[in-house]
Design an enzyme around this catalytic site. Structure first.
Site, mmCIF file in Angstrom:
data_model
loop_
_atom_site.group_PDB
_atom_site.id
_atom_site.type_symbol
_atom_site.label_atom_id
_atom_site.label_comp_id
_atom_site.label_asym_id
_atom_site.label_seq_id
_atom_site.Cartn_x
_atom_site.Cartn_y
_atom_site.Cartn_z
ATOM 1 C CB CYS A 184 96.311 1.835 -7.672
ATOM 2 S SG CYS A 184 96.555 2.551 -5.859
ATOM 3 C CD GLU B 52 98.255 -4.491 2.695
ATOM 4 O OE1 GLU B 52 98.637 -3.591 1.918
ATOM 5 O OE2 GLU B 52 97.909 -5.587 2.521
ATOM 6 C CB CYS C 298 96.489 -5.161 -5.254
ATOM 7 S SG CYS C 298 97.505 -3.797 -5.535
ATOM 8 C CB SER D 42 105.667 4.077 -1.216
ATOM 9 O OG SER D 42 104.988 3.462 -2.494
ATOM 10 C CB SER E 130 101.027 6.331 -3.052
ATOM 11 O OG SER E 130 102.379 5.709 -2.914
HETATM 12 FE FE1 SF4 Z 1 96.310 0.548 -4.649
HETATM 13 FE FE2 SF4 Z 1 97.134 -0.519 -2.191
HETATM 14 FE FE3 SF4 Z 1 94.619 -0.988 -3.267
HETATM 15 FE FE4 SF4 Z 1 96.528 -2.034 -4.609
HETATM 16 S S1 SF4 Z 1 95.796 -2.654 -2.328
HETATM 17 S S2 SF4 Z 1 94.847 -1.035 -5.386
HETATM 18 S S3 SF4 Z 1 98.159 -0.497 -4.197
HETATM 19 S S4 SF4 Z 1 95.582 0.874 -2.537
#
Ligand code: SF4
Length: 337
Positions: free
Chosen positions: A39, A156, A224, A252, A296
């Site tokens: 991404c 996160e 997202c 992941s 990822s």
């Molecule tokens: Fe990629 Fe995580 Fe950002 Fe979504 S929140 S675009 S999965 S890095």
């Protein structure tokens, strides 16, 4: 062919395995989900580390990275080989050194520690995670309780909770919503981890609104675009596949969710680090194998799976595209300059 690297010679298990692999040979169709793999947030985070490693040639500064830059073992090993030093905690970084914060984000406490230690920080937090952090601060500043929907222990989630630790609670499930010890008329705002399964998250939000009528969110949710798009794409593929292979690491979150999406609609699915993790019994009877990868996962690992399947028999590749992605995030200003 995948094998146990620790074995010293062919035993009963290896012979049984060899028979299974022999039985797995057949012509197949591989249906590729699109979008899949990297991404925009992951590409940006990896580019940050690569750029700093390139600059190290002239600066001579070692590049420390707090936590895995993105949750993929291949990416981390590759960057390690190029000289990046991954650490779990900031106290493993020498005073004044250069450190990169990973795509998953960090709490204000970690930023403060870096500042106190005089570390030179380059922040590779995905802008979509940063957005959730600012929402947490905004809600907490209005004296609302922030209910974060996410998985305990995920980096996160730790970072987002750290934005308003005294005003935040974490829930993972509908059952945990029922256990929340808050008055029914409490001012509640919910946020979500960016990589959750869309359907389950909807259920948790519905349960929250049911129990706390004043609960509100930032909009729909914070899942997202990349997570949503990969889930919709794999759902389409799973509908026509006998089994689905999801390439991604076990830590992941968005890769694990892709497996769950397939299983929820009744299609067997397996998370694999790479082609070497495929088991013959998963694909022996599969005429159609669905294939995707988490956000990822490097694209060559997907190609590696197709190459491996071709060693078992003829493979026809078809792609199912549910969305075209054109999202790009600019690198952090400190890296651009
Ligand atoms: Fe990629 Fe995580 Fe950002 Fe979504 S929140 S675009 S999965 S890095």
């Amino acid at each position: 062919m995948p094998h146990d690297q620790h074995s010293t010679g062919p035993g009963a298990d290896e012979e049984a395995d060899a028979q299974k692999w022999a039985g797995a040979g057949r012509a197949r169709t591989v249906v590729l989900a699109s979008p899949r793999s990297f991404c925009a947030g992951v590409e940006r985070a990896i580019e940050v580390v690569e750029t700093l490693l390139d600059q190290r040639e002239s600066t001579g500064q070692p590049v420390y990275v707090r936590k895995q830059i993105v949750h993929n073992g291949h990416v981390v090993r590759d960057l390690e080989q190029r000289g990046a030093v991954f650490v779990d905690r900031l106290d493993a970084v020498p005073d004044g050194a250069l450190v990169v914060f990973s795509a998953h984000g960090v709490s204000p406490a970690v930023r403060a520690e870096a500042r106190d230690r005089g570390l030179r920080v380059v922040d590779a937090t995905c802008p979509l995670v940063t957005k959730v952090h600012s929402e947490a601060r905004r809600f907490a500043s209005r004296n609302e309780t922030v209910v974060l929907i996410g998985h305990a222990g995920h980096e996160e989630v730790e970072g987002t909770l750290g934005e308003a630790p005294r005003s935040s609670v974490l829930v993972e499930t509908v059952e945990q919503v029922a256990e929340l010890d808050l008055p029914e008329d409490a001012g509640i705002a919910y946020l979500t981890q960016t990589t959750l399964a869309a359907e389950e998250t909807r259920d948790v939000i519905a349960a929250l609104k049911d129990r706390f009528p004043r609960a509100h969110g930032p909009g729909a949710d914070d899942i997202c675009y990349a997570t949503t798009n990969r889930q919709l794409a794999v759902e389409a593929v799973a509908a026509e596949a006998d089994t689905v292979l999801v390439v991604g690491s076990a830590n992941s979150s968005n890769s694990v969710r892709l497996v769950e999406v397939c299983r929820r609609i009744g299609t067997p699915a397996h998370l694999i680090e790479d082609a070497g993790a495929i088991r013959p019994e998963w694909i022996a009877d599969a005429d159609t194998v669905g294939l995707t990868a988490g956000a990822s996962t490097p694209p060559p690992l997907v190609e590696g799976v197709i190459t491996f399947l071709r060693t078992l028999g003829p493979v026809t590749v078809a792609e199912r595209t549910t969305t075209i992605e054109d999202v790009r995030f600019a690198p952090p200003a400190t890296v651009r300059t």
